[in-house]
Design an enzyme around this catalytic site. Sequence first.
Site, PDB file in Angstrom:
ATOM      1  NE  ARG A 155      -3.577  -2.209   2.810  1.00  0.00           N
ATOM      2  CZ  ARG A 155      -3.327  -3.332   3.471  1.00  0.00           C
ATOM      3  NH1 ARG A 155      -2.127  -3.510   4.038  1.00  0.00           N
ATOM      4  NH2 ARG A 155      -4.234  -4.276   3.582  1.00  0.00           N
ATOM      5  CE  LYS A 179      -6.152  -0.666   5.028  1.00  0.00           C
ATOM      6  NZ  LYS A 179      -7.497  -0.894   4.457  1.00  0.00           N
ATOM      7  CG  HIS A 247      -5.236   0.484  -3.742  1.00  0.00           C
ATOM      8  ND1 HIS A 247      -4.470   0.603  -2.598  1.00  0.00           N
ATOM      9  CD2 HIS A 247      -6.192  -0.442  -3.448  1.00  0.00           C
ATOM     10  CE1 HIS A 247      -4.957  -0.203  -1.665  1.00  0.00           C
ATOM     11  NE2 HIS A 247      -5.990  -0.859  -2.162  1.00  0.00           N
ATOM     12  NE  ARG A 250      -3.429  -3.635  -1.349  1.00  0.00           N
ATOM     13  CZ  ARG A 250      -2.904  -4.436  -0.422  1.00  0.00           C
ATOM     14  NH1 ARG A 250      -1.581  -4.609  -0.382  1.00  0.00           N
ATOM     15  NH2 ARG A 250      -3.665  -5.067   0.447  1.00  0.00           N
ATOM     16  CG  HIS A 273      -6.580  -8.733   1.629  1.00  0.00           C
ATOM     17  ND1 HIS A 273      -6.914  -9.211   0.376  1.00  0.00           N
ATOM     18  CD2 HIS A 273      -6.371  -7.397   1.473  1.00  0.00           C
ATOM     19  CE1 HIS A 273      -6.900  -8.211  -0.492  1.00  0.00           C
ATOM     20  NE2 HIS A 273      -6.582  -7.109   0.152  1.00  0.00           N
ATOM     21  CE1 TYR A 282      -6.872  -7.589  -6.838  1.00  0.00           C
ATOM     22  CE2 TYR A 282      -7.031  -8.562  -4.644  1.00  0.00           C
ATOM     23  CZ  TYR A 282      -6.794  -7.473  -5.464  1.00  0.00           C
ATOM     24  OH  TYR A 282      -6.484  -6.260  -4.899  1.00  0.00           O
TER      25      TYR A 282
END
Length: 301
Positions: A155, A179, A247, A250, A273, A282
């Site tokens: 990210r 995150k 992104h 990414r 994730h 995806y």
Amino acid sequence: MPLSQPHIQPFLDYLQFEKRYSQHTLISYQTDLEQFFGFLETEFSETDPATVKATYIRSWLATLKSEELVSRSINRKISTLKSYFKYLLKRGIILQSPMTTISSPKANKRLPSFIEEKGTEQLFNRTATPPNEKETWKQRTDKLILALFYQTGMRLSELIQLKEKHVDFSYGQLKVLGKGNKERIIPVSKELLQELTAYIASKPCRLTDVDVVLVNEKGKALYARYVYNTVKAGLNGVTTLEKKSPHVLRHTFATHLMNNGAELNAVKELLGHSSLAATQVYTHNTIEKLKDVFKKAHPKA
């Protein structure tokens, strides 16, 4: 924050220091709560969260929908309220959450935008410095930015915060802080590792407190806006996608992995994730590729 809402700041502090939410997320939560309680005060002369009714919330959501706010944004605001009232319930400030009967509108699934493999080849061919030209520090930095995004799926925030000590030259991997301050390991190619080694070794004079990998000509850490604009400029010549952001690279990283046979769980770990559901988007692109192969190869297609 309005003084009539003394619980909001402690809630934001909880999200920041205990849940480790990003500053961007905190601002979104704060904005949503300010809008909601502003609406309550105007429409119902109500400011006490203990007396908020589900009908008040539905009225606010209806207003947002009438203003043509997209379902995705409305769902985010519902999520904010659910988190806030859950926080108040746990601390005994309210006896029951008014969110129990609130359902989220069905949002249209947005497929991730990505660059075809041919497009990524063009991207890096365009950014390569000709043999007879001396590469500037800016050119070198910009090229490394694009390479890191595409080859690691990081990210934007993770890239500008990547530290030298998090580059493991022995094992050929990067330690990324994602995150919620969750760490993950991303393997890198020998070629990218060599570029990182040479880049770090030849950095310009810098401030003693700057230990990040990517710096500008003055040795200072890069701003997010600079990185965003670098990616946008790079993608301008290789894609017609409306959105040209970090992104997209990414998404491209993940899509190319899936299209070349990578397992879904492995891609999930590489992207950082928290759930498999976020990665499953995806698989659509993989299925589309399989359909194309089927049409071209099967006699009965």
